[in-house]
Write an enzyme that holds these catalytic residues in place. Structure first.
Site, PDB file in Angstrom:
ATOM      1  N   ASN A   1       0.868  -1.184   0.000  1.00 53.02           N
ATOM      2  CA  ASN A   1       0.000   0.000   0.000  1.00 53.02           C
ATOM      3  C   ASN A   1       0.902   1.230   0.000  1.00 53.02           C
ATOM      4  OD1 ASN A   1      -1.782   2.055   0.528  1.00 53.02           O
ATOM      5  ND2 ASN A   1      -2.429   1.302   2.534  1.00 53.02           N
TER       6      ASN A   1
ATOM      7  N   LYS B   1       0.122   4.279  -0.276  1.00 52.22           N
ATOM      8  CA  LYS B   1      -0.509   5.450   0.353  1.00 52.22           C
ATOM      9  C   LYS B   1      -0.288   6.703  -0.503  1.00 52.22           C
ATOM     10  CE  LYS B   1      -0.244   3.092   4.722  1.00 52.22           C
ATOM     11  NZ  LYS B   1      -0.194   3.139   6.180  1.00 52.22           N
TER      12      LYS B   1
ATOM     13  N   HIS C   1      -9.624   0.787   4.655  1.00 51.01           N
ATOM     14  CA  HIS C   1      -8.368   1.007   5.381  1.00 51.01           C
ATOM     15  C   HIS C   1      -8.622   1.921   6.580  1.00 51.01           C
ATOM     16  CE1 HIS C   1      -4.315   2.270   6.350  1.00 51.01           C
ATOM     17  NE2 HIS C   1      -3.911   1.187   5.717  1.00 51.01           N
TER      18      HIS C   1
ATOM     19  N   GLU D   1      -7.005   4.294   7.787  1.00 57.13           N
ATOM     20  CA  GLU D   1      -6.770   5.729   7.561  1.00 57.13           C
ATOM     21  C   GLU D   1      -7.981   6.376   6.894  1.00 57.13           C
ATOM     22  OE1 GLU D   1      -2.978   5.291   5.604  1.00 57.13           O
ATOM     23  OE2 GLU D   1      -2.064   4.771   7.529  1.00 57.13           O
TER      24      GLU D   1
ATOM     25  N   GLU E   1      -5.405  -5.510  10.358  1.00 56.42           N
ATOM     26  CA  GLU E   1      -4.439  -4.444  10.602  1.00 56.42           C
ATOM     27  C   GLU E   1      -4.802  -3.709  11.900  1.00 56.42           C
ATOM     28  OE1 GLU E   1      -2.394  -3.100   6.747  1.00 56.42           O
ATOM     29  OE2 GLU E   1      -4.221  -1.940   6.941  1.00 56.42           O
TER      30      GLU E   1
ATOM     31  N   GLY F   1       2.084   2.039  10.818  1.00 61.17           N
ATOM     32  CA  GLY F   1       2.998   3.180  10.713  1.00 61.17           C
ATOM     33  C   GLY F   1       3.678   3.553  12.026  1.00 61.17           C
TER      34      GLY F   1
ATOM     35  N   SER G   1       3.198  -2.210  10.333  1.00 61.73           N
ATOM     36  CA  SER G   1       4.645  -2.178  10.593  1.00 61.73           C
ATOM     37  C   SER G   1       5.353  -3.472  10.190  1.00 61.73           C
ATOM     38  CB  SER G   1       4.934  -1.838  12.058  1.00 61.73           C
ATOM     39  OG  SER G   1       4.469  -0.527  12.350  1.00 61.73           O
TER      40      SER G   1
END
Ligand code: PGA
Length: 281
Positions: free
Chosen positions: A13, A15, A101, A103, A185, A191, A231
């Site tokens: 991904n 991003k 996702h 985010e 996730e 991150g 991560s």
């Protein structure tokens, strides 16, 4: 087509990184360094880079194929939605799409109800879906992680007619991967450099498959690949790939680094070959 076993998948991904020119170059560099025919590789660049990535990957020798995925799709087929991208627009550019996702749940207020519609749009366009689920740190600390993830899986997929979709999935030429993949996730791991434990991810994969079973997926969701994300690096991928219930990784930061991706995909390749040598083990 009956799939003998779940595929091993490594999805990157990217991003909000790379320009189209950078993305095209990066895609070929990573594709060449991470060549591993037994692993399904999916690169998910920003929308505006999809064409460049697709074009540059088209120059790879046969047998080294990498799939291209989008990072999002709109929940309506078309309409007055400024700045949005529909599933139909992705035709010819992407064959996979990431949905839900964390985010986007955080920044765009995406709910399970909205994600359910996105999955429906992706299916209409015959896109492979990577559905992301995962708990917040407070959920894990209070012991609510499993309930949160179960609710997300149910909320995103409960309208799906699993039996009809599986029949369609088997009939359509989807290649090695089924129409649906789930990425577990944990939000606190994304991150942050703080990955989940392999055993915890495996336990959550069990919860996810159990939930799929209650939704009507055959064999208690045993055909649905489950990836770990959060991560992931070359240093910790082993912890996840040694878990039989984990089928690969959704990689963020490390997916932009060719050497990291090469090492992650190489480790995934060991699992893919072990599965091929001992199906059902
Ligand atoms: P990360 O991101 O690997 O940078 O933690 C994973 C993701 O967001 O999919």
């Amino acid at each position: 087509m009956i799939r003998a076993m779940r595929p091993v998948i490594v999805a990157g991904n990217w991003k909000m990184h790379t320009t189209p020119v950078e993305a095209g170059d990066l895609a070929t560099t990573i594709a060449e360094r991470s060549n591993e025919p037994d692993v399904v590789r999916v690169f998910c660049p920003p929308f505006v880079c999809l064409q460049a990535v697709r074009d540059s990957l088209a120059s790879l020798p046969a047998g080294r194929s990498v799939a291209v995925g989008a990072q999002n799709v709109h929940h309506e087929p078309a309409g007055a939605y400024t700045g949005e991208v529909s599933a139909a627009m992705l035709a010819g550019l992407a064959s996979w799409v990431i949905v839900g996702h964390s985010e986007r749940r955080r920044d765009a207020g995406e709910t399970d109800a909205l994600i359910r519609l996105k999955i429906a749009r992706a299916q209409e366009a015959a896109l492979h879906v990577i559905l992301c689920v995962g708990e917040q740190i407070a959920d894990r600390e209070s012991g609510a992680a499993e309930r949160v993830v179960r609710d997300q899986v149910r909320g995103s997929l409960e309208a799906v007619d699993a039996a009809a979709l599986e029949a369609w999935d088997q009939a359509a030429s989807w290649g090695a991967s089924p129409w649906l993949t789930i990425a577990y996730e944990p939000v606190w791991a994304i991150g942050t450099g703080r990955n989940a434990k392999g055993a915890d991810a495996a336990a959550m994969a069990g919860v996810i498959r159990e939930t799929l079973g209650t939704l009507g997926f055959s064999d208690a969701g045993d055909e649905i690949p489950i990836l770990y994300g959060g991560s992931v690096t070359s240093s910790n991928i082993d912890e996840f790939m040694t878990e039989a219930s984990i089928d690969g990784a959704l990689v963020g930061g490390a997916s932009l680094k060719p050497d990291e991706m090469a090492a992650i995909v190489a480790r995934a390749g060991l699992t893919a070959r072990a599965r091929a040598a001992a199906p059902g083990a």
